[in-house]
Design an enzyme around this catalytic site. Sequence first.
Site, short mmCIF file in Angstrom:
data_model
loop_
_atom_site.label_atom_id
_atom_site.label_comp_id
_atom_site.label_asym_id
_atom_site.label_seq_id
_atom_site.Cartn_x
_atom_site.Cartn_y
_atom_site.Cartn_z
N HIS A 190 0.84 -1.20 0.00
CA HIS A 190 0.00 0.00 0.00
C HIS A 190 0.87 1.26 0.00
O HIS A 190 0.66 2.18 -0.80
CB HIS A 190 -0.91 -0.04 1.24
CG HIS A 190 -1.75 1.17 1.43
ND1 HIS A 190 -3.10 1.19 1.15
CD2 HIS A 190 -1.46 2.41 1.90
CE1 HIS A 190 -3.59 2.38 1.43
NE2 HIS A 190 -2.61 3.15 1.89
N GLU A 191 1.87 1.29 0.88
CA GLU A 191 2.73 2.47 0.97
C GLU A 191 3.62 2.63 -0.26
O GLU A 191 3.81 3.74 -0.75
CB GLU A 191 3.59 2.41 2.24
CG GLU A 191 2.80 2.34 3.54
CD GLU A 191 1.74 3.43 3.66
OE1 GLU A 191 1.93 4.52 3.07
OE2 GLU A 191 0.72 3.19 4.32
N HIS A 220 1.66 4.21 -2.96
CA HIS A 220 1.60 5.67 -2.84
C HIS A 220 2.82 6.31 -3.48
O HIS A 220 2.72 7.37 -4.11
CB HIS A 220 1.53 6.09 -1.36
CG HIS A 220 0.17 6.00 -0.76
ND1 HIS A 220 -0.97 6.43 -1.41
CD2 HIS A 220 -0.25 5.54 0.46
CE1 HIS A 220 -2.02 6.25 -0.62
NE2 HIS A 220 -1.62 5.69 0.51
N GLU A 270 -6.57 6.53 -1.09
CA GLU A 270 -6.48 5.34 -0.24
C GLU A 270 -7.08 4.13 -0.95
O GLU A 270 -6.54 3.02 -0.87
CB GLU A 270 -7.17 5.58 1.10
CG GLU A 270 -6.43 6.54 2.03
CD GLU A 270 -5.01 6.09 2.30
OE1 GLU A 270 -4.80 4.93 2.68
OE2 GLU A 270 -4.09 6.92 2.12
#
Length: 299
Positions: free
Chosen positions: A143-144, A147, A227
């Site tokens: 997830h990070e 980003h 998100e």
Amino acid sequence: MLFDQIASNKRKTWILLLVFFLLLALVGYAVGYLFIRSGLGGLVIALIIGFIYALSMIFQSTEIVMSMNGAREVDEQTAPDLYHVVEDMALVAQIPMPRIFIIDDPALNAFATGSNPQNAAVAATSGLLAIMNREELEAVMGHEVSHIRNYDIRISTIAVALASAITMLSSMAGRMMWWGGAGRRRSDDDRDGNGLEIIMLVVSLLAIVLAPLAATLVQLAISRQREFLADASSVELTRNPQGMINALDKLDNSKPMSRHVDDASSALYINDPKKGGGFQKLFYTHPPISERIERLKQM
């Protein structure tokens, strides 16, 4: 679709800059009008402060944000499990290896920051490392890393910088009004003034009070949609939607972070670090985790 989103995020960077600088200009004009009897002078000073603040964040965002959140840098020797998971995710995402930090906090959380993939960093709490299994940790780091790959971090970094500058100016103005001084003199000057001067006084006060809230709302609008994309992108990297679902479920049951997290930094985290109830839910920086899980189940 992913490349379109990356291009969209780059466009949003400039839109975000414009919105935040307009808010800065509004606060600066209000402060100048109230305290130095020159709205234009205050506007120019505020824009200069905001520009310097934004540049410093863009070029030193990792050090500034990590310091604001009490993070310490680690490497392969001091945090081998986390290092290897991040290394794997960065390899799959085809981005340079980001720097890695740990925040000593029992809550479960993580975030990414930086101005671009070449100058990025990820951070995880000690609580997350203690509770998450390998698959769940891969999902969170995926997830990070997403980003970073999707250029969300640039938007987030600029948002943190300018929101902080707006809050700083408003807070400074509030203290000056509390102390009296120039604010009282302006009120005395306007007591016998015309209607326009009274309106300007009221508008200036409202701008100082409401600008930080407006900055937060801009952050909310940007943060919530990215998100969802990062969750989906993590599944693309790990090929394991259940790992992301399980990680989100644990994040949902985590307590708020024990250390103070300023409002500007809250939007960076994978999980809202404050988790307030009631009225505060209106200002969550993230969509409800139950909604994020439901979207993953539909993939």
